[in-house]
Design a protein around this motif. Sequence first.
Motif, PDB file in Angstrom:
ATOM      1  N   PHE A 172      14.578  -2.753 -11.625  1.00 24.62           N
ATOM      2  CA  PHE A 172      15.945  -2.232 -11.576  1.00 24.62           C
ATOM      3  C   PHE A 172      15.947  -0.707 -11.574  1.00 24.62           C
ATOM      4  CE2 PHE A 172      16.647  -6.533 -12.895  1.00 24.62           C
ATOM      5  CZ  PHE A 172      17.838  -6.870 -12.302  1.00 24.62           C
ATOM      6  N   VAL A 219      11.883  -8.090  -9.897  1.00 23.11           N
ATOM      7  CA  VAL A 219      12.790  -6.977  -9.595  1.00 23.11           C
ATOM      8  C   VAL A 219      12.530  -5.791 -10.510  1.00 23.11           C
ATOM      9  CG1 VAL A 219      15.200  -6.293  -9.308  1.00 23.11           C
ATOM     10  CG2 VAL A 219      14.560  -8.682  -9.039  1.00 23.11           C
ATOM     11  N   LEU A 244      22.546 -13.313  -7.230  1.00 21.44           N
ATOM     12  CA  LEU A 244      23.451 -12.934  -8.323  1.00 21.44           C
ATOM     13  C   LEU A 244      24.905 -12.945  -7.858  1.00 21.44           C
ATOM     14  CD1 LEU A 244      21.493  -9.921  -9.904  1.00 21.44           C
ATOM     15  CD2 LEU A 244      21.749 -12.204 -10.852  1.00 21.44           C
ATOM     16  N   GLU A 288       8.680 -17.398 -21.295  1.00 18.73           N
ATOM     17  CA  GLU A 288       9.730 -18.277 -20.786  1.00 18.73           C
ATOM     18  C   GLU A 288       9.213 -19.305 -19.783  1.00 18.73           C
ATOM     19  OE1 GLU A 288      13.116 -18.621 -21.375  1.00 18.73           O
ATOM     20  OE2 GLU A 288      12.667 -17.408 -23.144  1.00 18.73           O
ATOM     21  N   HIS A 289       8.283 -18.868 -18.933  1.00 18.93           N
ATOM     22  CA  HIS A 289       7.894 -19.735 -17.811  1.00 18.93           C
ATOM     23  C   HIS A 289       6.450 -20.220 -17.850  1.00 18.93           C
ATOM     24  CE1 HIS A 289      11.720 -19.088 -15.899  1.00 18.93           C
ATOM     25  NE2 HIS A 289      11.581 -17.791 -16.108  1.00 18.93           N
ATOM     26  N   ARG A 344      14.328 -18.248  -8.923  1.00 18.41           N
ATOM     27  CA  ARG A 344      14.193 -16.798  -9.115  1.00 18.41           C
ATOM     28  C   ARG A 344      12.841 -16.398  -9.707  1.00 18.41           C
ATOM     29  NH1 ARG A 344      19.807 -16.512 -11.475  1.00 18.41           N
ATOM     30  NH2 ARG A 344      21.185 -16.075  -9.740  1.00 18.41           N
ATOM     31  N   THR A 345      12.072 -17.375 -10.208  1.00 22.95           N
ATOM     32  CA  THR A 345      10.739 -17.020 -10.717  1.00 22.95           C
ATOM     33  C   THR A 345       9.826 -16.567  -9.579  1.00 22.95           C
ATOM     34  OG1 THR A 345      10.107 -19.329 -10.576  1.00 22.95           O
ATOM     35  CG2 THR A 345      10.810 -18.542 -12.732  1.00 22.95           C
ATOM     36  N   LEU A 372      17.650 -10.689 -16.978  1.00 24.67           N
ATOM     37  CA  LEU A 372      17.369 -12.046 -17.472  1.00 24.67           C
ATOM     38  C   LEU A 372      17.561 -13.068 -16.360  1.00 24.67           C
ATOM     39  CD1 LEU A 372      19.097 -12.310 -20.969  1.00 24.67           C
ATOM     40  CD2 LEU A 372      16.708 -12.714 -20.481  1.00 24.67           C
ATOM     41  N   GLU A 373      18.677 -12.918 -15.640  1.00 25.26           N
ATOM     42  CA  GLU A 373      18.982 -13.880 -14.573  1.00 25.26           C
ATOM     43  C   GLU A 373      17.897 -13.896 -13.508  1.00 25.26           C
ATOM     44  OE1 GLU A 373      22.960 -14.762 -12.969  1.00 25.26           O
ATOM     45  OE2 GLU A 373      23.626 -13.159 -14.293  1.00 25.26           O
ATOM     46  N   VAL A 374      17.471 -12.700 -13.080  1.00 28.96           N
ATOM     47  CA  VAL A 374      16.474 -12.675 -12.005  1.00 28.96           C
ATOM     48  C   VAL A 374      15.085 -13.083 -12.498  1.00 28.96           C
ATOM     49  CG1 VAL A 374      17.709 -10.969 -10.638  1.00 28.96           C
ATOM     50  CG2 VAL A 374      15.950 -10.212 -12.208  1.00 28.96           C
ATOM     51  N   MET A 375      14.929 -13.131 -13.827  1.00 29.89           N
ATOM     52  CA  MET A 375      13.661 -13.633 -14.382  1.00 29.89           C
ATOM     53  C   MET A 375      13.677 -15.151 -14.488  1.00 29.89           C
ATOM     54  SD  MET A 375      12.467 -11.443 -17.571  1.00 29.89           S
ATOM     55  CE  MET A 375      13.090  -9.834 -17.475  1.00 29.89           C
ATOM     56  N   GLY A 376      14.774 -15.748 -14.061  1.00 29.75           N
ATOM     57  CA  GLY A 376      14.870 -17.200 -14.138  1.00 29.75           C
ATOM     58  C   GLY A 376      15.238 -17.695 -15.530  1.00 29.75           C
ATOM     59  N   VAL A 377      15.943 -16.854 -16.296  1.00 35.06           N
ATOM     60  CA  VAL A 377      16.402 -17.259 -17.627  1.00 35.06           C
ATOM     61  C   VAL A 377      17.929 -17.304 -17.594  1.00 35.06           C
ATOM     62  CG1 VAL A 377      16.461 -16.621 -20.074  1.00 35.06           C
ATOM     63  CG2 VAL A 377      14.414 -16.161 -18.715  1.00 35.06           C
ATOM     64  N   ASP A 378      18.490 -18.421 -18.045  1.00 37.08           N
ATOM     65  CA  ASP A 378      19.944 -18.545 -18.055  1.00 37.08           C
ATOM     66  C   ASP A 378      20.492 -17.680 -19.197  1.00 37.08           C
ATOM     67  OD1 ASP A 378      22.570 -19.241 -18.225  1.00 37.08           O
ATOM     68  OD2 ASP A 378      22.256 -21.403 -18.156  1.00 37.08           O
ATOM     69  N   PHE A 381      14.562  -4.710 -22.050  1.00 35.51           N
ATOM     70  CA  PHE A 381      15.283  -5.195 -23.229  1.00 35.51           C
ATOM     71  C   PHE A 381      15.040  -4.191 -24.356  1.00 35.51           C
ATOM     72  CE2 PHE A 381      14.026  -9.224 -21.008  1.00 35.51           C
ATOM     73  CZ  PHE A 381      15.253  -9.352 -20.375  1.00 35.51           C
ATOM     74  N   TYR A 394      20.494 -18.327 -23.275  1.00 37.68           N
ATOM     75  CA  TYR A 394      19.620 -17.501 -24.116  1.00 37.68           C
ATOM     76  C   TYR A 394      20.413 -16.584 -25.046  1.00 37.68           C
ATOM     77  CZ  TYR A 394      16.028 -14.108 -25.381  1.00 37.68           C
ATOM     78  OH  TYR A 394      15.179 -13.284 -26.086  1.00 37.68           O
ATOM     79  N   ASP A 414      21.461  -9.007 -15.991  1.00 35.78           N
ATOM     80  CA  ASP A 414      20.999  -9.262 -14.615  1.00 35.78           C
ATOM     81  C   ASP A 414      19.486  -9.480 -14.610  1.00 35.78           C
ATOM     82  OD1 ASP A 414      23.515  -8.997 -13.637  1.00 35.78           O
ATOM     83  OD2 ASP A 414      23.266  -6.959 -12.884  1.00 35.78           O
ATOM     84  N   ILE A 467      18.201 -20.631 -10.783  1.00 31.62           N
ATOM     85  CA  ILE A 467      17.526 -20.016 -11.937  1.00 31.62           C
ATOM     86  C   ILE A 467      16.019 -20.273 -11.830  1.00 31.62           C
ATOM     87  CG2 ILE A 467      17.184 -20.304 -14.446  1.00 31.62           C
ATOM     88  CD1 ILE A 467      20.255 -20.569 -14.652  1.00 31.62           C
ATOM     89  N   HIS A 468      15.655 -21.491 -11.470  1.00 32.53           N
ATOM     90  CA  HIS A 468      14.236 -21.828 -11.341  1.00 32.53           C
ATOM     91  C   HIS A 468      13.605 -21.090 -10.165  1.00 32.53           C
ATOM     92  CE1 HIS A 468      10.711 -24.437 -10.460  1.00 32.53           C
ATOM     93  NE2 HIS A 468      10.572 -24.227 -11.742  1.00 32.53           N
TER      94      HIS A 468
END
Lengths: 252, 278
Positions: free
Chosen positions: A89, A87, A55, A110-111, A82-83, B146-152, A95, B156, B144, A79-80
């Motif tokens: 937090f 984490v 990050l 998503e993946h 990071r799958t 979202l980013e660490v989940m591999g989603v831009d 969300f 999004y 953050d 981005i790819h």
Amino acid sequence: MEIAIDLLNLKKSFDGGKDYVLKGVDLTIPKGSLTVIIGFSGTGKSVLLKHILGLIKPSSGTIKVLGKNLTEMSMDELIHFRTNLGVLFQYAALFDDMSALENVCFPLHEHRRNLPAEQIIEIAERKLIASGLDEKHFHKLPAEMSGGMRKRVGLARALALDPEILLYDEPTTGLDPILTEMVDNLIVETHEAHEGTTSVVVSHDLIAAFRIAHHIVMLDKGKVLLQGTQEDFKNSDVELVQRFLAKGLRTQ
Amino acid sequence: MLQYWLQHRDRVNNTLDEIFISVGLKIIGFFHNTGKTFLFFFECFPLAFKKPSRIDEIIRHMEFVGNKSILIIILTGSFTGMAMSFQIYLGFQLVNATNLVGPTVALGITRELGPVLTGLIVAARAGGAMAARLGTMRVSEQIDALEVMGVDPKQYLVAPRILAAFITMPLLCGVFDFIAMVGAHVLCINILGLDEAIFWDKIQLWIDPGDINEGLLKSAVFGLTFAAICTNKGFNTTGGAKGVGEATNQGVVNSMVMIIVINYFMTNLIRFFYAVTG
């Protein structure tokens, strides 16, 4: 020994080099271990974690995660990549417009786009149950859940894609002692249940570190002061380690 | 006065320096922020057409920007049409030209008031909500996550919002134009007693589809403007709840100012375009 995370002379400054938050961190985390990174507030623990997640870009030094150099990756590659990481937090970062179940389904949607919706829900429910969330809370929004429940959902979401490395950012901060112990146990149970997974916990809680860690890393003033096993820490003659230990044991 | 200035010359000069420096910094800050918003927009907008497709998100945001703004657009449109036609009627009555009330109102609404008021209203309602939502997501680490989940997160969260505003704004502007003309009709024909046939005949005579298109084009640009400004402010929020409040406030205020400024330049540009192309 296989290495999961390897940091070499990592430096980070946010003000163009006047002041460094990380002043040359050298750190090796073995694959499959449960490592706790401890240190006083403001020693750069969270900044270090954000570097491991890609990050933040370092001012200098290299970050190798699962053998890949993050500093050389493009944004798309990162981005790819990071799958491979999950984490949890500090405040779970769920969300807030999605229910517990939807939060866990999200990374799968998503993946794992080829999976049918029913299978995604089934996987998400399995992860939530494994994280200890009661079925009756699956459709609650984060605002309707307690701190402990949110952590469980956050953990289930982090585990959704079966990551190779699980990172926990101050998972017990702000929790009462009973909940703290529950989260610590959850970390250990999760680590044991996912064989081969590397777990990294960033915390300032020494007692928790001694309770759960195979490998402890202590940061001070942007550098690694000491890393090793619990025994290495107990036998250390570094003054700050002794002070930290004394304070931790007194609290206990 | 001169004696006072000579006596306190140094102090006055220092104060003037401070004023110039402060104004200069504000101007530099304005261009810096505008530049950053442009870069943010050009980085994010193309992502709306990148895989994976975010069509669900785009439709969801279109519903939020468009459908949920309809009522307020109808309300403001009808009263704006009535107020404007009444003022123009009062003015034209003095020179005995009430026959031209209809086309004058129609020109003003379609070219200027329709797109500008729609832009301002939707920027305040939807733009403010965009900045607040993204700001909250930023400070609560959801971006953050979202980013660490591999989603831009830009693809999004930001790109669908900008595209939704771009698509929806001309539709809202069309609704505003229509309702404002209905309001003008009700006031001029039913209340002021103007001749209905002359009212609409003159409108048909003086108004081109180009006038309506001009307003629709402007509103599409205003959609891009407020969405880019507000998402940029929200996405780059720092400083907790206070930061979210500031981002929302700055996003709405900057959007409103930029809509009015851009409107002036677009009006001139379009007139210039018509003059060149005949």
